[in-house]
Motif scaffolding. Structure first.
Motif, PDB file in Angstrom:
ATOM      1  N   ARG A 208       0.834  -1.211   0.000  1.00 55.20           N
ATOM      2  CA  ARG A 208       0.000   0.000   0.000  1.00 55.20           C
ATOM      3  C   ARG A 208       0.866   1.258   0.000  1.00 55.20           C
ATOM      4  NH1 ARG A 208      -3.049  -2.944   3.866  1.00 55.20           N
ATOM      5  NH2 ARG A 208      -2.023  -1.789   5.549  1.00 55.20           N
ATOM      6  N   GLY A 209       1.954   1.225   0.768  1.00 56.96           N
ATOM      7  CA  GLY A 209       2.857   2.364   0.788  1.00 56.96           C
ATOM      8  C   GLY A 209       3.492   2.615  -0.561  1.00 56.96           C
ATOM      9  N   GLU A 210       3.857   1.544  -1.252  1.00 55.06           N
ATOM     10  CA  GLU A 210       4.471   1.703  -2.576  1.00 55.06           C
ATOM     11  C   GLU A 210       3.432   2.138  -3.612  1.00 55.06           C
ATOM     12  OE1 GLU A 210       7.482   1.878  -3.046  1.00 55.06           O
ATOM     13  OE2 GLU A 210       8.398   0.835  -1.349  1.00 55.06           O
ATOM     14  N   VAL A 211       2.197   1.642  -3.490  1.00 60.48           N
ATOM     15  CA  VAL A 211       1.126   2.121  -4.366  1.00 60.48           C
ATOM     16  C   VAL A 211       0.976   3.631  -4.212  1.00 60.48           C
ATOM     17  CG1 VAL A 211      -1.374   2.115  -4.750  1.00 60.48           C
ATOM     18  CG2 VAL A 211      -0.151  -0.057  -4.488  1.00 60.48           C
ATOM     19  N   ARG A 212       0.966   4.089  -2.971  1.00 62.90           N
ATOM     20  CA  ARG A 212       0.845   5.521  -2.702  1.00 62.90           C
ATOM     21  C   ARG A 212       1.953   6.304  -3.408  1.00 62.90           C
ATOM     22  NH1 ARG A 212       1.345   5.422   2.626  1.00 62.90           N
ATOM     23  NH2 ARG A 212       3.590   5.702   2.491  1.00 62.90           N
ATOM     24  N   GLU A 213       3.192   5.805  -3.310  1.00 62.92           N
ATOM     25  CA  GLU A 213       4.311   6.523  -3.905  1.00 62.92           C
ATOM     26  C   GLU A 213       4.259   6.487  -5.429  1.00 62.92           C
ATOM     27  OE1 GLU A 213       6.322   8.472  -2.197  1.00 62.92           O
ATOM     28  OE2 GLU A 213       4.987   7.887  -0.553  1.00 62.92           O
ATOM     29  N   VAL A 214       3.893   5.336  -6.011  1.00 68.23           N
ATOM     30  CA  VAL A 214       3.826   5.235  -7.472  1.00 68.23           C
ATOM     31  C   VAL A 214       2.756   6.174  -8.016  1.00 68.23           C
ATOM     32  CG1 VAL A 214       3.331   3.709  -9.425  1.00 68.23           C
ATOM     33  CG2 VAL A 214       4.716   2.876  -7.520  1.00 68.23           C
ATOM     34  N   VAL A 215       1.592   6.206  -7.371  1.00 69.06           N
ATOM     35  CA  VAL A 215       0.517   7.094  -7.833  1.00 69.06           C
ATOM     36  C   VAL A 215       0.955   8.551  -7.706  1.00 69.06           C
ATOM     37  CG1 VAL A 215      -1.840   7.885  -7.385  1.00 69.06           C
ATOM     38  CG2 VAL A 215      -1.317   5.442  -7.332  1.00 69.06           C
ATOM     39  N   ARG A 216       1.596   8.909  -6.605  1.00 69.35           N
ATOM     40  CA  ARG A 216       2.076  10.281  -6.444  1.00 69.35           C
ATOM     41  C   ARG A 216       3.092  10.644  -7.522  1.00 69.35           C
ATOM     42  NH1 ARG A 216       3.041  10.613   0.155  1.00 69.35           N
ATOM     43  NH2 ARG A 216       0.846  10.949   0.739  1.00 69.35           N
ATOM     44  N   GLU A 217       3.998   9.725  -7.822  1.00 68.93           N
ATOM     45  CA  GLU A 217       4.997   9.974  -8.867  1.00 68.93           C
ATOM     46  C   GLU A 217       4.330  10.187 -10.220  1.00 68.93           C
ATOM     47  OE1 GLU A 217       7.566   6.606  -8.688  1.00 68.93           O
ATOM     48  OE2 GLU A 217       8.262   7.084  -6.652  1.00 68.93           O
ATOM     49  N   GLU A 218       3.307   9.366 -10.507  1.00 72.70           N
ATOM     50  CA  GLU A 218       2.613   9.512 -11.787  1.00 72.70           C
ATOM     51  C   GLU A 218       1.852  10.832 -11.857  1.00 72.70           C
ATOM     52  OE1 GLU A 218       0.223   6.214 -12.877  1.00 72.70           O
ATOM     53  OE2 GLU A 218       1.979   4.987 -13.345  1.00 72.70           O
ATOM     54  N   GLU A 220       2.626  13.597 -10.330  1.00 70.14           N
ATOM     55  CA  GLU A 220       3.614  14.661 -10.486  1.00 70.14           C
ATOM     56  C   GLU A 220       4.147  14.707 -11.923  1.00 70.14           C
ATOM     57  OE1 GLU A 220       6.187  17.823  -9.624  1.00 70.14           O
ATOM     58  OE2 GLU A 220       4.368  17.050  -8.667  1.00 70.14           O
ATOM     59  N   ALA A 221       4.391  13.527 -12.509  1.00 71.36           N
ATOM     60  CA  ALA A 221       4.853  13.479 -13.892  1.00 71.36           C
ATOM     61  C   ALA A 221       3.792  14.033 -14.834  1.00 71.36           C
ATOM     62  CB  ALA A 221       5.211  12.045 -14.273  1.00 71.36           C
ATOM     63  N   GLU A 222       2.520  13.729 -14.559  1.00 71.75           N
ATOM     64  CA  GLU A 222       1.430  14.243 -15.383  1.00 71.75           C
ATOM     65  C   GLU A 222       1.335  15.763 -15.248  1.00 71.75           C
ATOM     66  OE1 GLU A 222      -1.635  14.215 -18.099  1.00 71.75           O
ATOM     67  OE2 GLU A 222      -0.307  12.559 -17.522  1.00 71.75           O
ATOM     68  N   GLY A 226       1.764  18.497 -18.245  1.00 68.74           N
ATOM     69  CA  GLY A 226       0.764  19.526 -18.511  1.00 68.74           C
ATOM     70  C   GLY A 226       1.371  20.914 -18.565  1.00 68.74           C
ATOM     71  N   LEU A 227       2.336  21.177 -17.658  1.00 66.79           N
ATOM     72  CA  LEU A 227       2.989  22.476 -17.662  1.00 66.79           C
ATOM     73  C   LEU A 227       3.813  22.685 -18.931  1.00 66.79           C
ATOM     74  CD1 LEU A 227       4.215  22.744 -13.951  1.00 66.79           C
ATOM     75  CD2 LEU A 227       2.340  24.016 -15.040  1.00 66.79           C
ATOM     76  N   ARG A 228       4.501  21.616 -19.361  1.00 63.84           N
ATOM     77  CA  ARG A 228       5.295  21.728 -20.592  1.00 63.84           C
ATOM     78  C   ARG A 228       4.401  21.983 -21.792  1.00 63.84           C
ATOM     79  NH1 ARG A 228       8.362  17.384 -18.385  1.00 63.84           N
ATOM     80  NH2 ARG A 228       7.200  15.894 -19.673  1.00 63.84           N
ATOM     81  N   GLY A 229       3.190  21.377 -21.784  1.00 69.13           N
ATOM     82  CA  GLY A 229       2.275  21.554 -22.915  1.00 69.13           C
ATOM     83  C   GLY A 229       1.740  22.965 -23.028  1.00 69.13           C
ATOM     84  N   LYS A 230       1.782  23.711 -21.903  1.00 70.48           N
ATOM     85  CA  LYS A 230       1.268  25.084 -21.926  1.00 70.48           C
ATOM     86  C   LYS A 230       2.327  26.102 -22.340  1.00 70.48           C
ATOM     87  CE  LYS A 230      -2.202  24.205 -18.357  1.00 70.48           C
ATOM     88  NZ  LYS A 230      -2.661  24.539 -16.980  1.00 70.48           N
ATOM     89  N   LEU A 231       3.602  25.664 -22.392  1.00 69.77           N
ATOM     90  CA  LEU A 231       4.679  26.592 -22.758  1.00 69.77           C
ATOM     91  C   LEU A 231       4.675  26.913 -24.249  1.00 69.77           C
ATOM     92  CD1 LEU A 231       7.524  25.124 -20.555  1.00 69.77           C
ATOM     93  CD2 LEU A 231       6.071  27.089 -20.086  1.00 69.77           C
TER      94      LEU A 231
END
Length: 231
Positions: A208-218, A220-222, A226-231
């Motif tokens: 569960r802890g690793e699921v939490r971290e993987v989802v958070r990483e994804e 953040e990457a998303e 999104g920020l790069r797409g607005k540049l």
């Protein structure tokens, strides 16, 4: 939540080729798989009263993967038996450890709604199953340190499906040296033993802890994409 290992005889399962993971022993022996049959249509009920996976789904409410409730699992008035080691609970999906694992971290992922086979799964469920298969695979490799794994999904008795509620197996594949530590072997060959309660709780907490971290990483990457797409 106390664990209960039933003493009743398990329902007879259709013999399966040894190259396919059978689903036997992943549910309460007191709940016969023969009573969970549904038709291959979209008219099935959301739950089936004798389906062990429906019971798990109805017992545990959804929670955000990035913030599992504390204490865990959420207290309920009707705990599944044997004990369920929950890993993920979203509005559409639920995942938990197999109670007779083929290797450490062997888990099951299924839709919360009752769907007998893969063809009974709805498009939004299929999309979320695909997403979380990847997330859970990454979480399990991090939690166990085992870098190789199988994803297995059976449809129908001839294909070794015993619990007639569609689900995926994610099964870590330890190397030969690691495998010598385990009494069970892969794809149904060898002896399968009950998951130790203390071991299951610790492993589920790590996953569960690793699921939490993987989802958070994804997420953040998303956000960065999104920020790069607005540049």
């Amino acid at each position: 939540m106390a664990s209960s290992r039933g003493t009743d005889k398990k329902p007879p399962a259709t013999p399966a080729p040894t190259s396919i993971v059978p689903d036997a022993n992943t549910f309460d022996p007191g709940l016969p798989a023969s009573k969970t049959k549904t038709s291959n249509t979209s008219n099935d009920s959301d739950t089936q009263p004798n389906c062990p996976f429906c019971h798990i789904s109805s017992t545990f409410p959804p929670y955000p993967p990035t913030s599992p409730p504390t204490p865990f699992p959420p207290t309920t008035s009707t705990s599944p038996q044997p004990q369920t080691f929950l890993l993920l609970s979203t509005p559409l999906l639920i995942a938990f450890l197999d109670i007779m694992p083929l290797s450490p971290g062997h888990l099951l992922l299924c839709p919360r709604r009752h769907a007998a086979k893969l063809t009974d799964v709805l498009p939004d469920e299929a999309a979320e199953l695909g997403r979380y298969l990847r997330i859970l695979s990454e979480a399990v490799t991090r939690a166990t340190g085992i870098k190789d794994w199988n994803v297995v999904q059976n449809n129908g008795a001839a294909a070794a499906q015993v619990v007639e509620h569609m689900h995926f197996h994610v099964i870590p594949r330890p190397g030969l040296r690691e495998a010598e530590r385990f009494t069970s072997t892969m794809f149904g060959r060898g002896k399968r033993e009950d998951l130790d309660e203390e071991e299951g709780e610790g492993l589920a907490e790590r996953i569960r802890g690793e699921v939490r971290e993987v989802v958070r990483e994804e997420e953040e990457a998303e956000r960065k994409r999104g920020l790069r797409g607005k540049l």
